[in-house]
Each structure stands twice: as structure tokens, then as C-alpha cells.
Design a protein around this motif. Structure first.
Motif, mmCIF file in Angstrom:
data_model
loop_
_atom_site.group_PDB
_atom_site.id
_atom_site.type_symbol
_atom_site.label_atom_id
_atom_site.label_comp_id
_atom_site.label_asym_id
_atom_site.label_seq_id
_atom_site.Cartn_x
_atom_site.Cartn_y
_atom_site.Cartn_z
ATOM 1 N N ASP A 254 -11.226 -25.426 -66.943
ATOM 2 C CA ASP A 254 -11.889 -24.735 -65.708
ATOM 3 C C ASP A 254 -11.086 -25.426 -64.520
ATOM 4 O O ASP A 254 -11.215 -25.412 -62.886
ATOM 5 C CB ASP A 254 -13.657 -25.441 -65.429
ATOM 6 C CG ASP A 254 -14.201 -24.691 -64.632
ATOM 7 O OD1 ASP A 254 -14.287 -24.071 -64.102
ATOM 8 O OD2 ASP A 254 -14.547 -25.846 -63.973
ATOM 9 N N GLY A 255 -11.510 -26.661 -64.528
ATOM 10 C CA GLY A 255 -10.358 -28.098 -63.356
ATOM 11 C C GLY A 255 -9.127 -27.479 -63.522
ATOM 12 O O GLY A 255 -7.997 -28.549 -62.479
ATOM 13 N N TRP A 256 -7.844 -26.814 -64.389
ATOM 14 C CA TRP A 256 -7.233 -26.501 -64.035
ATOM 15 C C TRP A 256 -6.342 -26.590 -62.723
ATOM 16 O O TRP A 256 -6.926 -25.360 -62.256
ATOM 17 C CB TRP A 256 -6.356 -25.751 -65.301
ATOM 18 C CG TRP A 256 -4.861 -25.293 -65.429
ATOM 19 C CD1 TRP A 256 -4.105 -25.433 -66.369
ATOM 20 C CD2 TRP A 256 -3.462 -24.403 -64.595
ATOM 21 N NE1 TRP A 256 -2.229 -25.114 -66.252
ATOM 22 C CE2 TRP A 256 -2.622 -25.053 -65.369
ATOM 23 C CE3 TRP A 256 -3.973 -24.139 -63.495
ATOM 24 C CZ2 TRP A 256 -1.243 -23.996 -64.607
ATOM 25 C CZ3 TRP A 256 -2.670 -23.247 -63.164
ATOM 26 C CH2 TRP A 256 -1.436 -23.411 -63.531
ATOM 27 N N ALA A 257 -5.515 -27.205 -62.003
ATOM 28 C CA ALA A 257 -4.511 -26.375 -60.590
ATOM 29 C C ALA A 257 -5.765 -27.424 -59.642
ATOM 30 O O ALA A 257 -5.982 -26.834 -58.640
ATOM 31 C CB ALA A 257 -3.601 -25.467 -61.004
ATOM 32 N N SER A 258 -6.742 -28.215 -59.638
ATOM 33 C CA SER A 258 -7.851 -27.742 -59.317
ATOM 34 C C SER A 258 -8.359 -29.824 -58.833
ATOM 35 O O SER A 258 -9.484 -30.145 -59.337
ATOM 36 C CB SER A 258 -9.479 -27.773 -59.599
ATOM 37 O OG SER A 258 -10.545 -27.826 -58.999
ATOM 38 N N PRO A 259 -7.151 -30.152 -58.500
ATOM 39 C CA PRO A 259 -7.027 -32.095 -58.513
ATOM 40 C C PRO A 259 -7.759 -31.987 -57.372
ATOM 41 O O PRO A 259 -8.521 -31.493 -56.123
ATOM 42 C CB PRO A 259 -6.198 -32.002 -58.741
ATOM 43 C CG PRO A 259 -5.407 -31.455 -57.525
ATOM 44 C CD PRO A 259 -6.007 -29.944 -57.533
ATOM 45 N N ALA A 260 -8.959 -33.750 -57.193
ATOM 46 C CA ALA A 260 -9.411 -34.377 -56.013
ATOM 47 C C ALA A 260 -8.155 -34.880 -55.429
ATOM 48 O O ALA A 260 -7.157 -34.678 -55.908
ATOM 49 C CB ALA A 260 -10.262 -35.270 -56.358
ATOM 50 N N THR A 261 -8.330 -34.983 -54.170
ATOM 51 C CA THR A 261 -7.440 -35.131 -53.333
ATOM 52 C C THR A 261 -7.822 -36.267 -52.472
ATOM 53 O O THR A 261 -8.764 -36.030 -51.729
ATOM 54 C CB THR A 261 -6.786 -33.329 -52.835
ATOM 55 O OG1 THR A 261 -7.482 -33.319 -51.626
ATOM 56 C CG2 THR A 261 -5.759 -33.447 -53.657
ATOM 57 N N LEU A 262 -6.630 -36.883 -51.859
ATOM 58 C CA LEU A 262 -7.044 -37.245 -50.694
ATOM 59 C C LEU A 262 -5.556 -37.307 -49.459
ATOM 60 O O LEU A 262 -4.772 -37.471 -50.035
ATOM 61 C CB LEU A 262 -6.495 -39.290 -51.252
ATOM 62 C CG LEU A 262 -7.055 -40.497 -49.645
ATOM 63 C CD1 LEU A 262 -7.769 -40.049 -49.408
ATOM 64 C CD2 LEU A 262 -6.016 -40.775 -50.431
ATOM 65 N N LYS A 263 -6.151 -36.532 -48.296
ATOM 66 C CA LYS A 263 -4.967 -36.580 -47.455
ATOM 67 C C LYS A 263 -5.294 -37.713 -46.016
ATOM 68 O O LYS A 263 -6.687 -38.164 -45.663
ATOM 69 C CB LYS A 263 -5.800 -34.747 -46.754
ATOM 70 C CG LYS A 263 -4.900 -34.494 -46.101
ATOM 71 C CD LYS A 263 -4.932 -32.566 -45.881
ATOM 72 C CE LYS A 263 -3.903 -32.511 -44.998
ATOM 73 N NZ LYS A 263 -4.254 -30.732 -44.355
#
Length: 331
Positions: A254-263
């Protein structure tokens, strides 16, 4: 705390899971940073929020109790991250970026220590900073208590996100760091056979033009997935911790290529000093784009930084000590 007592604490909490819920100030559908966008030059008291537990059935219904978490921020000192630059005239997404071999220092500093654990009275009884071989803070592991997330609640771990600086000579208007995160519901199941029911990964997958080895994917692929433009391709894994729905690891999770991010946004115009509720905020100088930047019609480039597979494979496991040393609790 001794290694023996530390290990006992994990086991005791595993055998007697709690049915508690820790509420966030806001709602999170997935595992994400509470403040995912920040201005350059400002250190932020942030939180990584687990929005829901693992899958509990074959159709991916979420509701499993989360017992532990492992999180990694990209490190460009001890490892070589994958970096993409998007200069397209319209829109901006990481999968429309183009791979660059320019060093990370071209786009940002510091090159490591992007996320540092803040130890406070949070949800987890056990927390530990992750570091590289030379002591840079790369993330954290936390856990020791199983939290029921069948109600609308999220679990928080406090982390200080660094005051990132974008060099004056860079054409970057933003730099986005992609985190690798594992939300662990059953710590007795190793990653080699774990499914979304035991471990829910939020994995950074650098599927964009020019990246060596891409397209990354799974044995069966999934053309209907909305996690990435065009669906999940048939292809090799990026790291040992991409996440799958099946124990044979043929179907991406489910979380494949759906990471948390810091922009981190470039402070192009500068920010004046402020005083609010007795808190003084230091003025930040302007950092305009240098002449000749053409990305996004002259507005600047968007840069995306992915942790290398080598870093993920080395630092995702949970040990009793820093720098991936001591007793191994989960791998």
C-alpha cells in the motif's frame, strides 16, 4: 538501560499490547510529517505521525495495532542519495524529475542530520536515534507498545528537522527529502517475509528518468495503482524494504512509492523578524535565484532527494544501539 533490560522491555510490551490511542492535532491518512513544508534556514520541532495501522484483511482494510516504527532521512555524507531535478514548464512532481550526478552540496546543506529524534514524553516507551558511522543523525526507531488505531487517531514521534540552507549559486527553488519509514505491527515477522499485515512501509522509489536500474517495481506489477504515474511496473526492488502485500513479495504494498516528505522552500524574498506571544523569530535574509535559472519558466528547479538503497538496507533494521550496533530486534 542495559541491553538485557532494553530487550526485556520490548518483549514485555509485545506480550501485553496496549489498547491506547494517541491523538494528533490533525488527521493523517498515512504516515506523514506534521509539518511537511518548511522555509529554508529554520529548524522545526516536527512530528512523524502514524495515520493508521497495518492491513487486517486481503483487501487492505487498515486497523492493525502499530507496535514500532523505523524512520530514515537521506544522508549524503556516508551514502550517495539519488537526486532528481524537475525543471518542467508545468507542474512539479518527483516522477517527472531527471536524475543528476551533481553532488548534494550543489543543492543544500547540511548533507546529513536532516532529522534528529527529540526525546520527550511521547507515545513510545523506547526511542533510539539512528546514526551513520561518523555520528550523523539519520532518523530513529521507536516502539515497545501496540497502539489500537481502529479509532481516528495517530501516533506521534517528535523529531527536529534541520535548518536546511539552499546555496545562493543553486537554481533550486525547493528541495524535498523523501523519508523511508516502516510502521511495524508484528515485530516477530522479519522483513524478508513480511506483508502489509505485519509491516506497512512508506517507501521512496526513485522511478524517474536516468536513475540507474529503474524502473523499480515488483514481480507482478500493478498497472492500476495510483501511487505512481502509469502504475507500478514489473521490475526489480529498489531496496530490501519496499513493502509488499504478499509473503512471496510479488505484489507491491500500500505504501510503495508513497513516502513521507520534507519540502524545504527557498526564501527568495527574505523574512522579517517577528515577535508573537513573547516569542522572537530571527529575521531571515533573502536568497534570490541567481541569474540564468530557467527551470519552471525562470522560477527555479524543484529538487528531490531519495535515500540510497544502501542507506535504507543498512539503517532500517532496529538495533539496541546507535550506528546499527548491539542487539538486533528486527530486520
Amino acid at each position: 538501560m542495559s541491553k538485557l533490560n532494553y530487550q526485556k522491555k520490548w518483549v514485555q510490551h509485545l506480550l501485553v499490547p496496549a489498547t491506547l490511542a494517541v491523538f494528533s492535532q490533525c488527521s493523517f491518512a498515512h504516515t506523514r510529517l506534521e509539518s511537511p513544508t518548511v522555509i529554508q534556514g529554520v529548524k522545526v520541532h516536527n512530528r512523524l505521525n502514524v495515520g493508521h495501522g497495518c492491513s487486517i484483511d486481503a483487501i487492505g482494510t487498515k486497523g492493525g495495532s502499530t507496535f514500532a516504527q523505523s524512520a530514515i532521512f537521506p544522508n549524503a555524507v556516508s551514502y550517495t542519495p539519488i537526486i532528481g531535478v524537475d525543471s518542467s514548464a508545468t507542474g512539479s512532481t518527483w516522477n517527472s524529475a531527471t536524475y543528476t550526478t551533481q553532488p548534494a552540496s550543489t543543492f543544500y546543506s547540511p548533507l546529513a542530520g536532516i532529522g534528529t529524534l527529540i526525546r520527550e514524553d511521547g507515545a513510545w516507551p523506547i526511542t533510539l536515534q539512528k546514526t551513520d558511522a561518523v555520528g550523523n543523525n539519520d532518523g530513529f526507531s521507536a516502539g515497545g507498545k501496540a497502539y489500537d488505531q481502529t479509532v481516528s487517531a495517530s501516533i506521534q514521534t517528535s523529531v527536529a528537522t534541520a535548518a536546511i540552507t539552499i546555496p545562493a549559486t543553486s537554481c533550486a527553488r525547493s528541495v524535498t527529502f523523501m523519508l523511508a519509514v516502516a510502521d511495524i505491527c508484528d515485530i516477530t515477522v522479519p522483513s524478508a517475509i513480511a506483508t502489509d499485515k505485519e509491516v506497512l512501509y512508506w517507501s521512496p522509489i526513485p522511478n524517474f528518468a536516468g536513475v540507474p536500474g529503474q524502473p523499480f517495481g515488483s514481480a507482478k506489477g500493478n498497472s492500476t495503482s495510483t501511487n505512481i504515474a502509469g502504475g507500478i511496473p514489473v521490475g526489480p526492488a529498489y531496496s530490501n524494504y519496499d513493502g509488499y502485500t504478499d509473503a512471496a513479495h510479488t505484489i507491491a504494498g500500500d505504501g510503495w512509492a508513497s513516502p513521507a516528505t520534507l519540502k524545504v522552500y527557498r526564501n527568495i524574498t527574505g523574512t522579517p523578524a517577528t515577535v508573537a506571544n513573547g516569542v522572537y523569530t530571527v529575521a531571515q535574509p533573502a536568497n534570490p535565484l541567481p541569474p540564468g535559472c530557467t527551470g519552471h519558466g525562470g522560477l527555479g528547479d524543484d529538487v528531490y532527494v531519495f535515500p540510497s538503497a544502501a542507506q535504507i538496507n543498512a539503517e532500517m533494521p532496529i538495533f539496541s544501539g546507535v550506528n546499527q550496533k548491539g542487539t538486533l530486534y528486527w530486520k
